[in-house]
Design an enzyme around this catalytic site. Structure first.
Site, PDB file in Angstrom:
ATOM      1  N   HIS A 156      -9.235  17.458  10.564  1.00 36.34           N
ATOM      2  CA  HIS A 156      -9.573  17.591  12.389  1.00 36.34           C
ATOM      3  C   HIS A 156      -9.900  15.976  13.427  1.00 36.34           C
ATOM      4  O   HIS A 156     -10.373  16.342  14.209  1.00 36.34           O
ATOM      5  CB  HIS A 156     -10.875  18.484  12.311  1.00 36.34           C
ATOM      6  CG  HIS A 156      -9.799  19.777  12.347  1.00 36.34           C
ATOM      7  ND1 HIS A 156     -10.373  21.130  13.344  1.00 36.34           N
ATOM      8  CD2 HIS A 156     -10.092  20.837  11.024  1.00 36.34           C
ATOM      9  CE1 HIS A 156      -9.567  22.059  12.193  1.00 36.34           C
ATOM     10  NE2 HIS A 156      -9.931  22.087  11.497  1.00 36.34           N
ATOM     11  N   ASP A 353     -12.230  10.279  18.694  1.00 36.36           N
ATOM     12  CA  ASP A 353     -12.124  11.686  18.318  1.00 36.36           C
ATOM     13  C   ASP A 353     -10.441  12.466  18.408  1.00 36.36           C
ATOM     14  O   ASP A 353     -10.112  12.317  19.222  1.00 36.36           O
ATOM     15  CB  ASP A 353     -13.068  12.857  20.104  1.00 36.36           C
ATOM     16  CG  ASP A 353     -13.799  14.116  20.070  1.00 36.36           C
ATOM     17  OD1 ASP A 353     -12.990  14.360  18.488  1.00 36.36           O
ATOM     18  OD2 ASP A 353     -14.404  13.811  20.071  1.00 36.36           O
TER      19      ASP A 353
HETATM   20  C1  GDG Z   1     -14.218  18.612  15.251  1.00 42.17           C
HETATM   21  C2  GDG Z   1     -13.549  16.952  15.678  1.00 42.17           C
HETATM   22  C3  GDG Z   1     -11.808  18.407  17.027  1.00 42.17           C
HETATM   23  C4  GDG Z   1     -21.014  22.022  21.796  1.00 42.17           C
HETATM   24  N1  GDG Z   1     -22.238  22.025  21.987  1.00 42.17           N
HETATM   25  C5  GDG Z   1     -22.341  23.164  22.443  1.00 42.17           C
HETATM   26  C6  GDG Z   1     -21.493  24.168  21.893  1.00 42.17           C
HETATM   27  N2  GDG Z   1     -20.970  23.121  21.306  1.00 42.17           N
HETATM   28  C7  GDG Z   1     -18.835  24.137  21.401  1.00 42.17           C
HETATM   29  C8  GDG Z   1     -18.083  22.816  22.310  1.00 42.17           C
HETATM   30  C9  GDG Z   1     -16.846  22.983  21.692  1.00 42.17           C
HETATM   31  C10 GDG Z   1     -17.713  22.229  20.189  1.00 42.17           C
HETATM   32  O1  GDG Z   1     -19.004  22.457  20.015  1.00 42.17           O
HETATM   33  C11 GDG Z   1     -17.196  21.213  19.489  1.00 42.17           C
HETATM   34  O2  GDG Z   1     -16.197  20.617  19.827  1.00 42.17           O
HETATM   35  P1  GDG Z   1     -15.370  19.476  19.925  1.00 42.17           P
HETATM   36  O3  GDG Z   1     -14.102  19.123  19.663  1.00 42.17           O
HETATM   37  O4  GDG Z   1     -15.396  18.796  21.011  1.00 42.17           O
HETATM   38  O5  GDG Z   1     -15.934  18.671  18.527  1.00 42.17           O
HETATM   39  P2  GDG Z   1     -16.383  18.479  17.046  1.00 42.17           P
HETATM   40  O6  GDG Z   1     -17.389  19.169  16.844  1.00 42.17           O
HETATM   41  O7  GDG Z   1     -17.157  16.910  16.784  1.00 42.17           O
HETATM   42  O8  GDG Z   1     -15.179  19.216  16.578  1.00 42.17           O
HETATM   43  C12 GDG Z   1     -12.817  17.427  17.174  1.00 42.17           C
HETATM   44  C13 GDG Z   1     -11.831  19.698  16.765  1.00 42.17           C
HETATM   45  O9  GDG Z   1     -13.134  19.822  15.846  1.00 42.17           O
HETATM   46  C14 GDG Z   1     -11.428  21.061  16.396  1.00 42.17           C
HETATM   47  O10 GDG Z   1     -10.591  20.430  15.248  1.00 42.17           O
HETATM   48  O11 GDG Z   1     -11.201  18.893  18.732  1.00 42.17           O
HETATM   49  O12 GDG Z   1     -12.511  15.997  17.411  1.00 42.17           O
HETATM   50  O13 GDG Z   1     -14.559  15.969  16.069  1.00 42.17           O
HETATM   51  O14 GDG Z   1     -16.142  24.011  21.490  1.00 42.17           O
HETATM   52  O15 GDG Z   1     -18.111  24.387  23.178  1.00 42.17           O
HETATM   53  N3  GDG Z   1     -21.326  25.362  22.377  1.00 42.17           N
HETATM   54  C15 GDG Z   1     -22.425  26.063  21.950  1.00 42.17           C
HETATM   55  N4  GDG Z   1     -23.810  25.476  22.758  1.00 42.17           N
HETATM   56  C16 GDG Z   1     -23.450  24.217  22.655  1.00 42.17           C
HETATM   57  O16 GDG Z   1     -24.534  23.606  23.363  1.00 42.17           O
HETATM   58  N5  GDG Z   1     -22.383  27.912  21.987  1.00 42.17           N
END
Ligand code: GDG
Length: 444
Positions: A156, A353
């Site tokens: 990821h 990322d």
């Molecule tokens: C890894 C990789 C890759 C965040 N704060 C809250 C909240 N979130 C949710 C977001 C989003 C998820 O969490 C975060 O996803 P990301 O992709 O931005 O980042 P990582 O957690 O680092 O994920 C990344 C991912 O895996 C998938 O393959 O894209 O590059 O590092 O959905 O909305 N959700 C809620 N409250 C919050 O305060 N409900």
């Protein structure tokens, strides 16, 4: 249809519908709904020693099999090698990586323990899909135990250039372990090129040929209707009123040093300094739930961010205007969707990322008649796809400020044009397409 076996570090609790309900569970929802699935991994609990027998629970077509981790294994495998060694290295931050041979041993022994506990649960024609950097070695351990099933791996997070990855002690060993998988998936073609080159240089050309990019997506339509519905609800209305007609900038990230938050806050400060016309006209909401709070680097980052917030608000606030609203608590997903819809700009500037789902969620949440603008880091995997975003170098606060100014002053025609292109992509390259594409490759 063959049974799907998902293996990930953490297994989501199906009863946990809380605000942080995991991204992986959301992304895999479609695959799970379509076929019988076994999901195997850590329960999230620790015990004296790592369990050898998984706890099994059934939820319709979905079976969960979880192991508690021993406290020493948790420290060595999870906090140590996975989070303090692999996480920074894979995000190009070699200077932040620590290496401890006992952590590496702990990492290998947890991968081996997972394999030993999983093997008896496997059926001959299962499709096994292993997720992320915690489990590089699991495939090789399963093969060593005689597993003949199709084994897939998906990373990821980014995969850095070979020279950087191989600076890591035991990096070559991890590459040889990866060669046990039949499909080696990453997020972008850049990651695929880096990983394939590293495998080839290690004398593993066949494994290099099995590397492919499968950019992860979201349920764009679902998120769009969530945002639309939520925007009329009490919480969103109250929030909108509190803005008193000011333009909203929104950022949503786990508290992590890969997300570029100090540079981002500095960039917002530069916006207020260099483009004073925005003072008192814009409010920036940053939602940053604390993660890995027990790791020293994360505690230090938290203090640094607290200082930035104090500095910016102390310097620019008016009695009736707080320039930067900063929360370290999670916000419920629907509420977040509603907030995103109301934001003139989505500010997504990770240093590196794998993909960044927030960028895609921001696009999906917009009002098609009057969409906001995504300001996106060139270091996010999402930047390879979302060509309608205003792209900025996340290390340059002045570029962030200029990008924000461009977003906040962009004429509606241009906003509509940029958003239309991105939205089509977010809808088509959705979570369903991602898991379908990956599983088709895994089925061979
Ligand atoms: C890894 C990789 C890759 C965040 N704060 C809250 C909240 N979130 C949710 C977001 C989003 C998820 O969490 C975060 O996803 P990301 O992709 O931005 O980042 P990582 O957690 O680092 O994920 C990344 C991912 O895996 C998938 O393959 O894209 O590059 O590092 O959905 O909305 N959700 C809620 N409250 C919050 O305060 N409900």
């Amino acid at each position: 249809m063959r049974r799907l076996v998902i293996v990930s570090n953490r297994v989501p609790n199906p009863r946990e519908r809380g605000p942080t309900a995991g991204g992986l569970a959301v992304a895999l929802r479609d695959a799970i709904a379509r076929r019988e699935t076994l999901w195997f991994g850590w329960s999230g609990a620790t015990a004296e020693a790592t369990a050898t027998e998984p706890a099994i629970s059934r939820h319709g077509q979905l079976t969960l099999a979880t192991l508690d981790l021993g406290r020493e294994d948790y420290r060595r495998y999870y906090q140590g090698f996975a989070n303090a060694t692999l996480w920074p290295t894979l995000h190009y931050r070699l200077g932040l990586a620590t290496f401890d041979r006992q952590d590496f041993t702990g990492y290998c022994s947890v991968n081996a323990a997972f394999a030993v506990a999983l093997a008896p649960l496997l059926r001959a024609d299962d499709l096994v899909w292993v997720h992320d950097f915690h489990l590089f070695a699991l495939g090789a351990e399963l093969r060593a135990g005689g597993a003949k099933q199709r084994l897939g791996f998906f990373l990821h997070v980014p995969f850095p250039p070979r020279a950087l990855f191989c600076a890591l002690p035991r990096g070559a060993e991890l590459l040889r372990d990866l060669a046990a998988y039949d499909v080696i998936g990453v997020q972008t073609t850049e990651d695929a090129e880096n990983l394939a080159a590293a495998l080839a240089a290690e004398g593993l050309p066949d494994a290099a040929a099995r590397v492919a990019a499968f950019p992860i997506g979201i349920d764009g339509e679902g998120f769009a209707s969530l945002a639309q519905r939520e925007a009329t609800k009490k919480e969103a209305v109250r929030f909108r009123e509190s803005l008193a007609g000011r333009g909203l900038v929104i950022g949503v990230d786990r508290l992590d040093y890969t997300k570029g938050l100090p540079q981002r806050f500095c960039g917002y400060g530069q916006l207020l300094k260099r483009f004073p016309e925005h003072r008192s006209k814009v409010t920036y909401l940053q939602v940053t739930p604390v993660s890995r709070g027990d790791v020293a680097q994360y505690r230090a980052l938290r203090r640094e961010l607290d200082e930035w917030v104090g500095r910016i608000n102390g310097h620019y606030a008016e009695p009736d205007w707080v320039p930067l609203r900063y929360m370290t608590r999670a916000v419920k997903r629907p509420v977040l969707a509603g907030f995103m819809r109301g934001a003139r700009a989505g500010l997504v500037t990770p240093l590196r990322d794998g993909m960044n789902l927030v960028a895609k969620e921001y696009v999906a949440a917009q009002d098609p008649a009057d969409p906001g603008v995504l300001v996106l880091s060139t270091g996010a995997g999402a930047a390879r796809e979302l060509d309608g975003a205003v792209l900025v170098n996340p290390l340059d606060p002045d570029e962030i400020a200029e990008g924000l100014d461009q977003a906040l002053t962009m004429p509606k025609d241009e906003r509509l044009d940029r958003w239309g292109r991105m939205n089509a992509l977010v809808r088509d390259g959705n979570a369903r397409a991602w898991s379908k594409g990956y599983l088709a490759a895994l089925e061979g």
